[in-house]
Design a protein around this motif. Structure first.
Motif, PDB file in Angstrom:
ATOM      1  N   LYS A  34       0.831  -1.209   0.000  1.00 27.22           N
ATOM      2  CA  LYS A  34       0.000   0.000   0.000  1.00 27.22           C
ATOM      3  C   LYS A  34       0.864   1.257   0.000  1.00 27.22           C
ATOM      4  CE  LYS A  34      -4.178  -1.690   2.247  1.00 27.22           C
ATOM      5  NZ  LYS A  34      -5.047  -1.536   3.422  1.00 27.22           N
ATOM      6  N   GLU A  35       1.950   1.238   0.772  1.00 27.13           N
ATOM      7  CA  GLU A  35       2.847   2.396   0.831  1.00 27.13           C
ATOM      8  C   GLU A  35       3.517   2.634  -0.514  1.00 27.13           C
ATOM      9  OE1 GLU A  35       6.578   4.104   3.454  1.00 27.13           O
ATOM     10  OE2 GLU A  35       6.169   1.965   3.479  1.00 27.13           O
ATOM     11  N   LEU A  36       3.983   1.567  -1.149  1.00 30.55           N
ATOM     12  CA  LEU A  36       4.609   1.720  -2.460  1.00 30.55           C
ATOM     13  C   LEU A  36       3.601   2.249  -3.471  1.00 30.55           C
ATOM     14  CD1 LEU A  36       6.961   1.518  -4.382  1.00 30.55           C
ATOM     15  CD2 LEU A  36       6.452  -0.934  -4.642  1.00 30.55           C
ATOM     16  N   SER A  37       2.387   1.757  -3.437  1.00 32.15           N
ATOM     17  CA  SER A  37       1.338   2.261  -4.323  1.00 32.15           C
ATOM     18  C   SER A  37       1.143   3.762  -4.116  1.00 32.15           C
ATOM     19  CB  SER A  37       0.032   1.509  -4.059  1.00 32.15           C
ATOM     20  OG  SER A  37      -1.033   2.085  -4.765  1.00 32.15           O
ATOM     21  N   TYR A  38       1.095   4.171  -2.873  1.00 35.65           N
ATOM     22  CA  TYR A  38       0.926   5.583  -2.527  1.00 35.65           C
ATOM     23  C   TYR A  38       2.081   6.411  -3.103  1.00 35.65           C
ATOM     24  CZ  TYR A  38       0.516   9.755   0.386  1.00 35.65           C
ATOM     25  OH  TYR A  38       0.422  11.058   0.819  1.00 35.65           O
ATOM     26  N   ILE A  39       3.298   5.934  -2.918  1.00 31.39           N
ATOM     27  CA  ILE A  39       4.481   6.654  -3.416  1.00 31.39           C
ATOM     28  C   ILE A  39       4.452   6.740  -4.939  1.00 31.39           C
ATOM     29  CG2 ILE A  39       6.994   6.484  -3.677  1.00 31.39           C
ATOM     30  CD1 ILE A  39       6.992   5.275  -0.789  1.00 31.39           C
ATOM     31  N   LEU A  40       4.173   5.631  -5.608  1.00 32.85           N
ATOM     32  CA  LEU A  40       4.153   5.623  -7.070  1.00 32.85           C
ATOM     33  C   LEU A  40       3.099   6.567  -7.632  1.00 32.85           C
ATOM     34  CD1 LEU A  40       4.575   1.790  -7.704  1.00 32.85           C
ATOM     35  CD2 LEU A  40       6.301   3.577  -8.042  1.00 32.85           C
ATOM     36  N   ASN A  41       1.998   6.695  -6.941  1.00 32.57           N
ATOM     37  CA  ASN A  41       0.939   7.597  -7.400  1.00 32.57           C
ATOM     38  C   ASN A  41       1.298   9.062  -7.216  1.00 32.57           C
ATOM     39  OD1 ASN A  41      -1.854   6.544  -8.391  1.00 32.57           O
ATOM     40  ND2 ASN A  41      -1.022   4.971  -7.045  1.00 32.57           N
ATOM     41  N   ARG A  42       2.286   9.346  -6.412  1.00 30.20           N
ATOM     42  CA  ARG A  42       2.697  10.728  -6.197  1.00 30.20           C
ATOM     43  C   ARG A  42       3.902  11.148  -7.024  1.00 30.20           C
ATOM     44  NH1 ARG A  42      -0.903   8.992  -3.760  1.00 30.20           N
ATOM     45  NH2 ARG A  42      -2.364  10.185  -2.557  1.00 30.20           N
ATOM     46  N   LEU A  43       4.525  10.205  -7.701  1.00 31.36           N
ATOM     47  CA  LEU A  43       5.645  10.548  -8.566  1.00 31.36           C
ATOM     48  C   LEU A  43       5.143  11.362  -9.760  1.00 31.36           C
ATOM     49  CD1 LEU A  43       7.635   7.182  -8.707  1.00 31.36           C
ATOM     50  CD2 LEU A  43       8.207   9.236  -7.402  1.00 31.36           C
TER      51      LEU A  43
END
Length: 94
Positions: A34-43
């Motif tokens: 979930k954290e990686l998904s969150y980070i990728l969506n903010r790139l």
């Protein structure tokens, strides 16, 4: 509309999780996914116009790790064999 193909920087972040975490303990609801998904969506790699609702969601992130599993010569499990050339290049580089 399909989501854009994963880019090198995104793959490196996902590969980091693949190498740090035990794949069999992960899943789409795991906090690390979930954290990686969150980070990728903010790139700022892709504009919002190119993204659909499933852009780098936890299911897709977990599937990408399954692609790495299919490439990994040190793991006998099958993984998801529909990986791309860039997936394999990044995996082999690191």
């Amino acid at each position: 509309m399909r989501n854009p193909a994963w880019q090198r920087d995104e793959l490196i972040l996902a590969l980091d999780v693949y190498f740090r975490e035990s794949y069999n303990k992960l899943g789409p609801t795991h906090p690390t996914i979930k954290e990686l998904s969150y980070i990728l969506n903010r790139l700022p790699i892709f504009s919002t116009e190119l993204r659909n609702q499933t852009f780098r969601n936890p299911d897709g992130v977990y599937m990408k790790l399954g692609n790495f599993l299919a490439i990994d010569p040190d793991d006998a499990r099958r993984g998801l064999p529909s990986y791309g050339k860039l997936d394999e290049l990044v995996f082999r580089e690191f």
